[in-house]
Write an enzyme that holds these catalytic residues in place. Structure first.
Site, mmCIF file in Angstrom:
data_model
loop_
_atom_site.group_PDB
_atom_site.id
_atom_site.type_symbol
_atom_site.label_atom_id
_atom_site.label_comp_id
_atom_site.label_asym_id
_atom_site.label_seq_id
_atom_site.Cartn_x
_atom_site.Cartn_y
_atom_site.Cartn_z
ATOM 1 N N ASN A 349 1.237 -1.473 0.010
ATOM 2 C CA ASN A 349 -0.144 -0.294 -0.292
ATOM 3 C C ASN A 349 1.221 1.368 -0.012
ATOM 4 O O ASN A 349 2.379 1.376 0.071
ATOM 5 C CB ASN A 349 -0.498 -0.006 1.255
ATOM 6 C CG ASN A 349 -0.396 0.308 2.969
ATOM 7 O OD1 ASN A 349 0.759 0.436 2.475
ATOM 8 N ND2 ASN A 349 -1.102 -0.822 3.634
ATOM 9 N N CYS A 413 -7.207 -2.355 -6.236
ATOM 10 C CA CYS A 413 -7.420 -2.607 -4.653
ATOM 11 C C CYS A 413 -7.997 -2.267 -4.041
ATOM 12 O O CYS A 413 -9.145 -3.049 -3.430
ATOM 13 C CB CYS A 413 -6.482 -2.030 -5.024
ATOM 14 S SG CYS A 413 -6.470 -0.309 -5.119
ATOM 15 N N ARG A 419 -3.282 1.746 -6.703
ATOM 16 C CA ARG A 419 -2.521 0.884 -7.252
ATOM 17 C C ARG A 419 -3.189 0.378 -8.543
ATOM 18 O O ARG A 419 -3.099 -0.560 -9.426
ATOM 19 C CB ARG A 419 -2.510 -0.275 -6.455
ATOM 20 C CG ARG A 419 -1.217 -0.531 -5.388
ATOM 21 C CD ARG A 419 -2.034 -1.552 -4.467
ATOM 22 N NE ARG A 419 -2.898 -0.993 -3.310
ATOM 23 C CZ ARG A 419 -2.764 -1.629 -2.596
ATOM 24 N NH1 ARG A 419 -2.288 -2.809 -1.972
ATOM 25 N NH2 ARG A 419 -3.637 -0.702 -1.418
#
Length: 770
Positions: A349, A413, A419
């Site tokens: 993350n 995500c 992402r």
């Protein structure tokens, strides 16, 4: 002007990479300007003496340290600046009062503006050829969809353009124009949106021109510990994955077939909104038929798509997804999506990425006072290259599924703007030569980053933070470098993955927080599962605006877009003839992101840009590039596309084992960053080139569960007998075969298997290879 305590300082010494320059420092409303005189060249004494300038916009400053010098110390006071474009300078002053006034002025003009519209973009006036351009309209969503074969009148490809979000009331962080399956009505979208974080439903971002397979993107589902489900969301995903049928008449031909329920064998909690299904129009009946047909395909002969392995890509590590489920979100329960396989990619993350870049900065941090090369050991320990490798490996997986295996892919995500944007854009670069042109790349950034709501303001921290300014003798004990990265605050740390995942989800129960992982401010409101239908909700509850008076939240900053550009650089370096733009184009794009000279990147989503009227009040960043297009063209570019000639194929894939440092962006030479010590053993030790896939899951079986095998073994070859469902089926050998066939692995052992079905049969997966 009240913020400027001093505007001109003579006899200032600037240090950069150990080189001392004497000059004059000017402080303006938006720039720090250092002017100096360059001496004549020794080999040409008659050459004219030139005046040079170094310009630094205040938002470019990521960290500022002021070191006072009491008279007894006999040292000059110093201000050290670290910039987001990895420029490091030190300014030495003759007088303490001058240095203090400069420090206070820089701090005031950098992190005390209070509002976005105080930034340079709102006062910048273009000059020269740039003045004649207007690049705000270079991207048009309908025009790009038409290029992909989708229009408002033509739904032959199985897609339509919906106006459900025309005023941004449906999903404030999504674009106003969305493409969804033509068999799905807006009524269904209203209910499906309640099941996705931030109402970011699965929506089309790319359609393959040959096989009509799609890349769609969304946010995570709100599964929670009660295993909530949404029949409408399942219909939407099923319609997406069946949209590449050769004819849409199959829906009508199935009307005589008894309707089958998509309810799985295992009981689960349903959304309360399903009671409204009785009011659905005939379109909803067609949707049910589509679901029924997919169920029939599992046992009957399939005319098209028997070789498909439709994929739901969850970009997160499995532990993060499980932690999200504990607080009300999570990942798809594959018992309800039997027509697909889910893959966990294990991409970390924003906190881990911020921490990684801070470690890179640690290896470069003395670049102002010393000409020494960076600490290569610290660079290796940063994990930066491993993160770039993982991102490219995930993009390759998606591109192979669409371009080679003729399958659909849904990417998400947590909130679907970090992402997800990286993977979506990179996979399209692999698939479509258009996006490798200058115009196409601009369209790609506008579409997958700006239009789909990447949070540029939050991630970039344009308004800076007082935490990025320090006076050395006022510093309270602690780790000086814990919050000093390139404007990316405290490192998230990756020592305890589960703790990190839980911390990233801790804000879920704050009703003013719609995020499930990274966002901890009050930009929106949590979408409760028992909330009223969207049409009956007060618009005030879902209104999302840019809170310009809110200071930068350091823990929300992260180099997400920087990583994307780094990954594009890797592809450009490995395939130097396939891109119309050069390396400098990418480097200047990162610079312009932080310069705040243009309005393109200043806000988090399309709605905020409309509300701020940036098209009228600011210039587009693409004016800068298009007015200087010749500077950014790649002389090696070959636009020829011929799948029969090596090096000219339509598809291209990055070689993750060859990931390298982008030396130019860090202001270093290639030999300093990519010297001879960069051996295969060192690369493997840092995780570069390894598969990012952590696990696979279907309604029948799960493998991996977040455990990646470290031993090397050859995967079994796929069996010739195809799976009856067209996806990964039961049994370890069959799953290993599916892994090999889908290109998930090959150099490592398959993840450990946990059977979810008592049936012992195992079949490989047959896929179409080219």
């Amino acid at each position: 002007m009240e913020k400027i305590r001093i505007s001109k300082i003579d006899n200032v010494t600037l240090l950069r990479q150990g080189v001392r320059i004497e000059g004059i420092l000017h402080l303006t409303s938006h720039h720090l300007i250092f002017t100096y005189t360059q001496a004549s060249e020794p080999q040409n004494p008659t050459s004219k003496v030139r005046s040079r300038e170094i310009w630094i916009t205040y938002p470019m400053i990521s960290f500022c340290t002021y070191r006072p010098a009491p008279p007894a110390s006999h040292q000059a006071p110093v201000i050290r600046l670290r910039c987001r474009d990895f420029t490091f300078v030190a300014l030495h002053f003759l007088a303490e009062t001058q240095a203090r006034d400069v420090y206070d002025t820089i701090k005031s003009l950098t992190c005390k503006l209070g509002k976005i519209d105080k930034l340079y973009a709102f006062s910048y006036r273009a000059q020269g050829p740039e003045k004649e351009l207007n690049s705000w309209d270079i991207y048009d969503a309908k025009r790009e969809l038409k290029r992909l074969g989708i229009s408002e009148k033509d739904t032959e490809k199985g897609w339509r353009i919906t106006s459900i979000n025309w005023d941004y009331q449906y999903s404030p962080t999504y674009p106003s124009i969305l493409a969804v399956p033509s068999s799905i009505s807006d009524n269904t979208l209203n209910y499906a949106g309640k099941y996705r974080s931030r109402i970011r439903i699965p929506a089309l971002t790319y359609l393959h021109p040959v096989n009509n397979c799609s890349i769609t993107r969304s946010s995570q589902p709100l599964v929670g510990v009660r295993n909530n489900r949404s029949v409408q969301d399942e219909k939407l995903v099923a319609a997406i994955f069946s949209s590449s049928k050769t004819t849409r008449a199959s829906l009508e031909s199935s009307a005589s077939t008894p309707k089958e329920s998509p309810t799985p064998n295992r009981s689960s909690t349903s959304l309360p909104s399903t009671s409204a299904e009785g009011s659905f129009v005939d379109t909803e009946a067609a949707e049910d038929e589509a679901i029924a047909r997919i169920s029939q395909d599992a046992t009957g002969a399939r005319v098209y798509g028997a070789q498909q392995s439709n994929l739901i890509v969850d970009a997160r590590p499995t532990v993060n997804a499980y932690a999200q489920q504990a607080v009300g979100a999570g990942s798809e329960n594959m018992d309800n999506y039997k027509f697909a396989t889910k893959a966990y990619l294990g991409i970390d993350n924003i906190h881990v990425m911020r921490d990684s870049l801070n470690k890179v900065i640690d290896a470069l941090k003395d670049s102002d006072i010393t000409p020494l090369p960076p600490n290569r050991e610290q660079l290796a320990k940063s994990g930066w290259l491993k993160h770039i490798s993982n991102m490219l490996d995930g993009a390759s997986l998606i591109a192979r599924q669409v371009g080679i295996h003729h399958s659909h892919v849904l990417i998400h995500c947590s909130d679907g703007w970090d992402r997800t944007s990286q993977l979506s854009a990179l996979s399209q670069l692999c698939l479509d030569p258009y996006y490798r042109t200058i115009e196409g790349f601009i369209v790609l950034v506008e579409k997958d980053w700006l239009s789909f709501g990447h949070m540029f303001r939050h991630r970039s921290g344009f308004l800076s933070s007082e935490k990025w300014f320090e006076v050395e003798n006022e510093r309270i004990g602690g780790n000086r470098n814990s919050s000093n990265g390139v404007g990316f605050g405290t490192g998230g740390g990756s020592g305890n993955a589960f703790e990190n995942a839980l911390l990233s989800a801790k804000g879920f129960f704050n009703k003013k927080n719609g995020s499930r992982e990274s966002l901890v401010d009050s930009d929106g409101e949590v979408r409760l599962l028992d909330s009223s239908p969207p049409a009956k909700r007060s618009s005030a509850k879902i209104k999302v605006t840019a809170d310009d008076h809110t200071a930068t939240k350091v823990k929300e900053t992260s180099p997400v877009f920087h990583q994307f550009l780094d990954a594009v650089y890797q592809m450009l370096y490995q395939h130097p003839t396939r891109f119309e733009f050069n390396e400098r184009f990418l480097r200047r794009l990162l610079y312009q992101l932080y310069s705040c000279q243009y309005g393109t990147f200043l806000y988090d989503n399309e709605k905020q840009r409309v509300d701020a009227d940036v098209k009228r009040k600011t210039r587009s960043v693409w004016d800068y590039f298009l007015s200087r297009k010749d500077q950014f063209k790649n002389p090696k570019y070959d636009p020829t596309i011929d799948d029969n000639v090596k090096g000219q194929e339509r598809l291209l894939f990055p070689r993750t084992s060859e990931i390298r440092w982008w030396a130019e962006i860090f202001g270093r030479t290639d030999s300093e960053m990519n010297g001879p010590v960069s051996t295969f053993e060192v690369t493997r030790a840092n995780g570069v080139g390894e598969s990012t896939l952590e696990g696979l899951e279907t309604s029948e079986q799960s493998i991996g569960e977040g455990v990646r095998s470290e031993t090397e073994a050859e995967l079994p070859k796929p069996l010739e007998q195809p799976s009856s469902s067209g996806i990964l089926n039961k049994g370890t050998s069959g799953l290993s075969a599916g892994l090999a066939a889908m290109g998930f692995g090959g150099s490592g052992s398959p993840p450990k298997s946990r059977s979810r079905s008592p049936q012992p049969n195992a079949f490989g997966m047959e896929v179409e290879m080219r």
